[in-house]
Design an enzyme around this catalytic site. Structure first.
Site, mmCIF file in Angstrom:
data_model
loop_
_atom_site.group_PDB
_atom_site.id
_atom_site.type_symbol
_atom_site.label_atom_id
_atom_site.label_comp_id
_atom_site.label_asym_id
_atom_site.label_seq_id
_atom_site.Cartn_x
_atom_site.Cartn_y
_atom_site.Cartn_z
ATOM 1 N N ALA A 1 54.056 32.438 -21.257
ATOM 2 C CA ALA A 1 54.327 32.638 -19.823
ATOM 3 C C ALA A 1 53.019 32.758 -19.065
ATOM 4 O O ALA A 1 52.543 33.849 -18.790
ATOM 5 C CB ALA A 1 55.181 33.891 -19.607
ATOM 6 N N GLY A 2 52.420 31.611 -18.774
ATOM 7 C CA GLY A 2 51.213 31.574 -17.963
ATOM 8 C C GLY A 2 51.546 30.859 -16.665
ATOM 9 O O GLY A 2 52.077 31.442 -15.733
ATOM 10 N N GLN B 1 21.431 22.534 -10.395
ATOM 11 C CA GLN B 1 20.699 21.270 -10.325
ATOM 12 C C GLN B 1 19.443 21.408 -9.474
ATOM 13 O O GLN B 1 18.373 20.892 -9.831
ATOM 14 C CB GLN B 1 21.608 20.181 -9.735
ATOM 15 C CG GLN B 1 21.070 18.778 -9.863
ATOM 16 C CD GLN B 1 21.104 18.276 -11.299
ATOM 17 O OE1 GLN B 1 21.821 18.802 -12.122
ATOM 18 N NE2 GLN B 1 20.307 17.258 -11.593
ATOM 19 N N ILE B 2 19.548 22.098 -8.352
ATOM 20 C CA ILE B 2 18.389 22.298 -7.480
ATOM 21 C C ILE B 2 17.321 23.140 -8.174
ATOM 22 O O ILE B 2 16.117 22.911 -7.998
ATOM 23 C CB ILE B 2 18.835 22.938 -6.151
ATOM 24 C CG1 ILE B 2 19.635 21.923 -5.323
ATOM 25 C CG2 ILE B 2 17.644 23.465 -5.359
ATOM 26 C CD1 ILE B 2 20.304 22.497 -4.102
ATOM 27 N N HIS B 3 17.747 24.087 -8.990
ATOM 28 C CA HIS B 3 16.801 24.917 -9.742
ATOM 29 C C HIS B 3 16.155 24.156 -10.901
ATOM 30 O O HIS B 3 15.154 24.624 -11.466
ATOM 31 C CB HIS B 3 17.498 26.153 -10.312
ATOM 32 C CG HIS B 3 17.626 27.286 -9.350
ATOM 33 N ND1 HIS B 3 18.446 27.243 -8.249
ATOM 34 C CD2 HIS B 3 17.040 28.517 -9.334
ATOM 35 C CE1 HIS B 3 18.372 28.399 -7.600
ATOM 36 N NE2 HIS B 3 17.518 29.184 -8.227
ATOM 37 N N GLU C 1 46.442 23.110 -10.780
ATOM 38 C CA GLU C 1 47.667 22.312 -10.837
ATOM 39 C C GLU C 1 48.864 23.087 -10.278
ATOM 40 O O GLU C 1 49.734 22.519 -9.605
ATOM 41 C CB GLU C 1 47.929 21.881 -12.286
ATOM 42 C CG GLU C 1 46.921 20.886 -12.844
ATOM 43 C CD GLU C 1 45.582 21.507 -13.228
ATOM 44 O OE1 GLU C 1 44.617 20.756 -13.430
ATOM 45 O OE2 GLU C 1 45.504 22.759 -13.318
ATOM 46 N N THR D 1 46.564 28.124 -11.866
ATOM 47 C CA THR D 1 45.642 27.003 -12.031
ATOM 48 C C THR D 1 45.658 26.100 -10.800
ATOM 49 O O THR D 1 46.565 26.172 -9.965
ATOM 50 C CB THR D 1 46.028 26.159 -13.257
ATOM 51 O OG1 THR D 1 47.334 25.585 -13.023
ATOM 52 C CG2 THR D 1 46.068 27.006 -14.527
ATOM 53 N N GLU E 1 51.596 35.837 -20.668
ATOM 54 C CA GLU E 1 51.925 35.965 -22.086
ATOM 55 C C GLU E 1 51.592 34.642 -22.775
ATOM 56 O O GLU E 1 51.321 33.646 -22.102
ATOM 57 C CB GLU E 1 53.418 36.281 -22.265
ATOM 58 C CG GLU E 1 53.892 37.556 -21.604
ATOM 59 C CD GLU E 1 55.378 37.797 -21.818
ATOM 60 O OE1 GLU E 1 56.018 36.975 -22.524
ATOM 61 O OE2 GLU E 1 55.909 38.790 -21.281
ATOM 62 N N GLU F 1 44.839 33.326 -11.532
ATOM 63 C CA GLU F 1 45.698 33.504 -10.351
ATOM 64 C C GLU F 1 46.421 32.206 -10.004
ATOM 65 O O GLU F 1 46.699 31.912 -8.843
ATOM 66 C CB GLU F 1 44.874 33.988 -9.150
ATOM 67 C CG GLU F 1 45.680 34.631 -8.032
ATOM 68 C CD GLU F 1 46.226 35.990 -8.401
ATOM 69 O OE1 GLU F 1 47.227 36.408 -7.830
ATOM 70 O OE2 GLU F 1 45.623 36.642 -9.275
#
Length: 377
Positions: free
Chosen positions: A130-131, A334-336, A365, A363, A127, A361
């Site tokens: 409410a995360g 980066q390789i591309h 932290e 963070t 919400e 799902e």
């Protein structure tokens, strides 16, 4: 410690890998570009029995375990994260609460349709207030004449607004110091799905806000005991982290696959760039870290399947694999070189899709908090 997969696990990995390469890969870029939900792909996943892998056959599930589920998610994310998160949110978040906490009548009513992919499940926890602070739920549900009357809002909810969405399991405050979980079927008056978000990635998945205004559901739609919602959704989130961690490994592996293939065919200064030590170092680090993260995910799945405590390992796997997915996607771009910035190349999509794995799902932290507490810090 056994590092070998069983024949059954190898079979499901091979089956999903073949499906992802043959049926998903050819349309993944188009689905992302058009921001189109993959109805045909989900239908095929249902036909293959992949929408209910970890649930018992008596309810229409695949009769598999958490490791089988993680293997399937990994192989899907190796090609396309939008489809992988659709399966993850449906299985871990939408269907799991009914299997874990539902009574027999609720299971018989919903699980066969969810496990077959006929209907998608969603989970409404997040919400505006409410995360990460998951207990700060503001949505309310009061009993009135044998019905729960729900008022409130949810955000960042996956799978709730498609044509085949069946239900959302929501957290609601059913008392001043009481959180419970309720089943809200799609089509219930007072329950509305907002417009899809415009997102950085996961463009072919369905993510939108939900509102509940005088929404009434039967008293029997309570999941488990009244007031047990906080404990219930913490368990659901623990399980969900195994799936999202598998997504991180899959995306990292997909980015590595593309980077290695490109490095072998791209020539500079008269030779393939895969012969340059700088490129070899990137590929070696990616491959090593992917294998380490994969083993952590498999360990979490095996612990759960053995009925042992897996909270710590699932959080570690999710933290490790999410960060790794971001790093591997960046290195692949980066390789591309310049081509990595072009949408026709999968690594561009992988790069956009990776970042959410350090947020959704729980963070990074929050994972660090979970890990530290499990360690007794």
């Amino acid at each position: 410690m056994d590092f070998e997969l069983s024949d059954e696990h190898r079979l499901i990995r091979r089956t999903v890998r073949e499906f992802a390469v043959e049926e998903l890969a050819p349309v993944a870029e188009e689905l992302d570009r058009e921001k189109r939900f993959p109805y045909e792909i989900v239908a095929r996943l249902g036909e293959l029995g992949l929408m209910g892998i970890p649930f018992p056959e008596e309810y229409g599930g695949g009769g598999g375990d958490s490791l089988a589920y993680a293997l399937a998610v990994e192989e899907l994310a190796r090609v396309d994260s939008s489809v992988a998160i659709t399966v993850c949110a449906h299985t871990s978040l939408g269907t799991q609460p009914i299997f874990l906490f539902g009574n027999e009548e609720q299971k018989r009513e919903w699980l066969p349709r969810l496990c077959s992919g006929e209907r998608l499940g969603a989970f409404g926890l997040t919400e505006p207030e409410a995360g990460s602070d998951a207990g700060n739920v503001r949505t309310t549900a009061r009993l009135e004449d044998g019905e729960w009357v729900i008022d409130g809002a949810k955000q960042f909810i996956t799978n709730a607004g498609t044509e085949i969405s069946g239900l959302v399991c929501i957290t609601a405050r059913t008392g001043p110091d009481e959180i419970s979980n309720l089943i809200v079927p799609n089509g219930t008056p007072g329950y509305e799905q907002g417009e899809p978000y415009r997102k950085m990635g996961w463009n072919a998945s369905d993510t939108r806000p939900l509102t509940f205004t005088g929404c009434r559901v039967p008293e029997a739609n309570l999941l488990g005991e009244r007031g047990a919602g906080f404990r219930q959704f913490l368990r659901v989130l623990d399980i969900g982290r195994i799936g999202v961690a598998a997504m991180g490994v899959g995306l990292a592996q997909g980015a590595f696959d593309e980077a290695l293939a490109y490095a072998k065919q791209r020539h500079a200064f008269g030779q393939p760039i895969s012969r340059f030590q700088a490129i070899q170092a990137k590929l070696a680090d990616m491959a090593t870290e992917i294998e380490a993260a994969r083993l952590l995910v498999y360990k979490a799945a095996r612990l759960k399947d053995r009925g042992e405590t897996f909270t710590l390992t699932a959080a570690q796997a999710k933290l490790k694999s999410g960060r790794l997915a971001v790093r591997c996607a960046e290195e692949a771009v980066q390789i591309h070189g310049g081509y990595g910035y072009i949408e026709e190349y999968p690594v561009c999509r992988f790069y956009r899709d990776a970042k959410i794995l350090t947020i959704g799902e729980g963070t990074d932290e929050v994972q660090q908090m979970v890990i530290a507490r499990a360690l007794g810090a």
